[in-house]
Design a protein around this motif. Sequence first.
Motif, PDB file in Angstrom:
ATOM      1  N   MET A 103       0.833  -1.200   0.000  1.00 38.32           N
ATOM      2  CA  MET A 103       0.000   0.000   0.000  1.00 38.32           C
ATOM      3  C   MET A 103       0.866   1.248   0.000  1.00 38.32           C
ATOM      4  N   PRO A 104       0.414   2.316  -0.655  1.00 32.26           N
ATOM      5  CA  PRO A 104       1.133   3.585  -0.576  1.00 32.26           C
ATOM      6  C   PRO A 104       0.898   4.243   0.785  1.00 32.26           C
ATOM      7  N   GLU A 105       1.490   5.381   1.000  1.00 29.75           N
ATOM      8  CA  GLU A 105       1.308   6.098   2.262  1.00 29.75           C
ATOM      9  C   GLU A 105      -0.145   6.533   2.408  1.00 29.75           C
ATOM     10  N   PHE A 106      -0.695   6.301   3.588  1.00 36.10           N
ATOM     11  CA  PHE A 106      -2.095   6.635   3.839  1.00 36.10           C
ATOM     12  C   PHE A 106      -2.306   8.144   3.792  1.00 36.10           C
ATOM     13  N   SER A 107      -3.392   8.569   3.138  1.00 34.27           N
ATOM     14  CA  SER A 107      -3.728   9.994   3.055  1.00 34.27           C
ATOM     15  C   SER A 107      -5.231  10.173   3.193  1.00 34.27           C
ATOM     16  N   ILE A 108      -5.652  10.730   4.314  1.00 31.71           N
ATOM     17  CA  ILE A 108      -7.081  10.969   4.518  1.00 31.71           C
ATOM     18  C   ILE A 108      -7.592  12.028   3.556  1.00 31.71           C
ATOM     19  N   VAL A 109      -6.714  12.958   3.157  1.00 35.41           N
ATOM     20  CA  VAL A 109      -7.120  13.997   2.197  1.00 35.41           C
ATOM     21  C   VAL A 109      -7.501  13.358   0.862  1.00 35.41           C
ATOM     22  N   ASN A 110      -6.678  12.429   0.392  1.00 37.05           N
ATOM     23  CA  ASN A 110      -6.992  11.741  -0.863  1.00 37.05           C
ATOM     24  C   ASN A 110      -8.305  10.981  -0.764  1.00 37.05           C
ATOM     25  N   ILE A 111      -8.506  10.301   0.350  1.00 29.48           N
ATOM     26  CA  ILE A 111      -9.728   9.511   0.521  1.00 29.48           C
ATOM     27  C   ILE A 111     -10.957  10.417   0.535  1.00 29.48           C
ATOM     28  N   LEU A 112     -10.894  11.519   1.261  1.00 27.91           N
ATOM     29  CA  LEU A 112     -12.037  12.430   1.324  1.00 27.91           C
ATOM     30  C   LEU A 112     -12.319  13.061  -0.037  1.00 27.91           C
ATOM     31  N   ALA A 113     -11.261  13.447  -0.731  1.00 29.07           N
ATOM     32  CA  ALA A 113     -11.433  14.082  -2.048  1.00 29.07           C
ATOM     33  C   ALA A 113     -12.032  13.096  -3.049  1.00 29.07           C
ATOM     34  N   ILE A 114     -11.515  11.870  -3.076  1.00 29.54           N
ATOM     35  CA  ILE A 114     -12.016  10.874  -4.028  1.00 29.54           C
ATOM     36  C   ILE A 114     -13.431  10.450  -3.657  1.00 29.54           C
ATOM     37  N   SER A 115     -13.723  10.373  -2.369  1.00 25.81           N
ATOM     38  CA  SER A 115     -15.092  10.047  -1.936  1.00 25.81           C
ATOM     39  C   SER A 115     -16.064  11.123  -2.387  1.00 25.81           C
ATOM     40  N   ALA A 116     -15.635  12.386  -2.339  1.00 29.50           N
ATOM     41  CA  ALA A 116     -16.487  13.490  -2.792  1.00 29.50           C
ATOM     42  C   ALA A 116     -16.740  13.402  -4.294  1.00 29.50           C
ATOM     43  N   VAL A 117     -15.698  13.086  -5.064  1.00 29.05           N
ATOM     44  CA  VAL A 117     -15.860  12.946  -6.513  1.00 29.05           C
ATOM     45  C   VAL A 117     -16.786  11.772  -6.833  1.00 29.05           C
ATOM     46  N   ALA A 118     -16.619  10.658  -6.106  1.00 29.36           N
ATOM     47  CA  ALA A 118     -17.479   9.491  -6.318  1.00 29.36           C
ATOM     48  C   ALA A 118     -18.936   9.833  -6.040  1.00 29.36           C
ATOM     49  N   THR A 119     -19.181  10.623  -4.993  1.00 30.57           N
ATOM     50  CA  THR A 119     -20.539  11.040  -4.652  1.00 30.57           C
ATOM     51  C   THR A 119     -21.135  11.916  -5.755  1.00 30.57           C
ATOM     52  N   ALA A 120     -20.335  12.840  -6.261  1.00 29.07           N
ATOM     53  CA  ALA A 120     -20.798  13.704  -7.347  1.00 29.07           C
ATOM     54  C   ALA A 120     -21.064  12.902  -8.611  1.00 29.07           C
ATOM     55  N   CYS A 121     -20.189  11.940  -8.892  1.00 29.86           N
ATOM     56  CA  CYS A 121     -20.365  11.094 -10.079  1.00 29.86           C
ATOM     57  C   CYS A 121     -21.655  10.295  -9.986  1.00 29.86           C
ATOM     58  N   GLU A 122     -21.959   9.793  -8.797  1.00 31.04           N
ATOM     59  CA  GLU A 122     -23.203   9.043  -8.613  1.00 31.04           C
ATOM     60  C   GLU A 122     -24.416   9.931  -8.838  1.00 31.04           C
ATOM     61  N   ALA A 123     -24.313  11.185  -8.395  1.00 32.33           N
ATOM     62  CA  ALA A 123     -25.429  12.115  -8.555  1.00 32.33           C
ATOM     63  C   ALA A 123     -25.684  12.433 -10.023  1.00 32.33           C
ATOM     64  N   PHE A 124     -24.618  12.454 -10.831  1.00 32.64           N
ATOM     65  CA  PHE A 124     -24.750  12.797 -12.246  1.00 32.64           C
ATOM     66  C   PHE A 124     -25.045  11.574 -13.123  1.00 32.64           C
ATOM     67  N   SER A 125     -25.023  10.393 -12.539  1.00 35.73           N
ATOM     68  CA  SER A 125     -25.300   9.162 -13.301  1.00 35.73           C
ATOM     69  C   SER A 125     -26.746   8.743 -13.062  1.00 35.73           C
ATOM     70  N   TYR A 126     -27.293   7.991 -13.997  1.00 39.56           N
ATOM     71  CA  TYR A 126     -28.677   7.550 -13.861  1.00 39.56           C
ATOM     72  C   TYR A 126     -28.870   6.222 -14.584  1.00 39.56           C
ATOM     73  N   GLY A 127     -29.979   5.564 -14.290  1.00 41.06           N
ATOM     74  CA  GLY A 127     -30.334   4.332 -14.984  1.00 41.06           C
ATOM     75  C   GLY A 127     -29.410   3.159 -14.701  1.00 41.06           C
ATOM     76  N   GLY A 128     -28.768   3.152 -13.530  1.00 39.90           N
ATOM     77  CA  GLY A 128     -27.888   2.040 -13.193  1.00 39.90           C
ATOM     78  C   GLY A 128     -26.482   2.179 -13.718  1.00 39.90           C
ATOM     79  N   ILE A 129     -26.219   3.200 -14.551  1.00 34.13           N
ATOM     80  CA  ILE A 129     -24.896   3.367 -15.142  1.00 34.13           C
ATOM     81  C   ILE A 129     -23.864   3.762 -14.089  1.00 34.13           C
ATOM     82  N   ASP A 130     -24.328   4.256 -12.925  1.00 40.01           N
ATOM     83  CA  ASP A 130     -23.396   4.629 -11.864  1.00 40.01           C
ATOM     84  C   ASP A 130     -22.598   3.430 -11.358  1.00 40.01           C
ATOM     85  N   ASN A 131     -23.151   2.235 -11.538  1.00 34.69           N
ATOM     86  CA  ASN A 131     -22.424   1.031 -11.138  1.00 34.69           C
ATOM     87  C   ASN A 131     -21.181   0.806 -11.995  1.00 34.69           C
TER      88      ASN A 131
END
Length: 232
Positions: free
Chosen positions: A187-215
Motif C-alpha cells: 500500500m502507498p502512504e495513507f492519506s485521509i485527504v486523498n480519501i475524502l477528495a475521491i469520496s467526494a468525486v465518487a458522490t458527485a459522479c453518482e449524482a450525475f449518473s442515472y439508470g444504473g450506469i453509476d455502477n
Amino acid sequence: MIFTDIIALIVVYIYVAIIFIVAEMVLKTRPEVSRKFLHIMVGNMIFAMPFFANPWNMVWFLTLPITIALFFLTDYSPLRIENSVTESGHALGLFFYAGIWTILIAIFTTIAPANDAKFFIWIVALAIVPMVYGDGFAALIGQKFGRIKYTVFGGTKSLEGSLTMFVVTSVMSVFVWMVFYSIGCTMPEFSIVNILAISAVATACEAFSYGGIDNLTVPAITSILYFLVTIL
C-alpha cells in the motif's frame, strides 16, 4: 490453480449463494430492500480478494460467471427468469455492478508488476467501496429520510442520500485501506485527504449518473483517481 484459490472460491460461492437465497426468498416482499441487501452483502467479497494468489482466478471463476448469470436475470436476457431482486430498480444495475469487478480486476492485474499480480488489488477494492457501501446505504437512507430533493439529468436524488454516500464511502474506504494494509498488501502512504477528495468525486459522479450506469462510472472514475494520486 493452487489449493488456496480453490478454497477461497468455494467459500465465496457458498457465501454468495446464501446471500442470493436470502435476498430472493426471505426479502422478496420488499424488492428494493432486497436489491440493496444483495448489493451491500455481495460487495463484502472485496475482503476475499487478497486471499487469491492469482487474481485471474477471480475473473475466470468468480466475477465473470456471476456477471453472465446476472445478465440472464435482466430484461435483455433471451431467457425469461422470474425473480424479485433484479426486477426492482434498474434493469442492468446489478449486471453492471458485477461486470465492473471483472473489468477492474483484469485491468489492474494486467498492469501489475510481473512478480506481484496482486500489486494493485487494493485499488480495485477501494474503487468498489462507493457502490458497495456508499450507494447502498445512500439509497436506503435517502428513501426513508430524504426530504431535500434535487434533479440531475432527469434523475431525482436527495441531499440526505448524497451526504450519506459521502460519509459512508469515506469511513469504509479508511476501514478497507487499514484492513488491506494489516494483512500485508503493498500500500502507498495513507492519506485521509486523498480519501475524502475521491469520496467526494465518487458522490458527485453518482449524482450525475442515472439508470444504473453509476455502477460502472463510479468505480471506473474512483479507480482512475486512486491510480493517479497514489501511483503516478
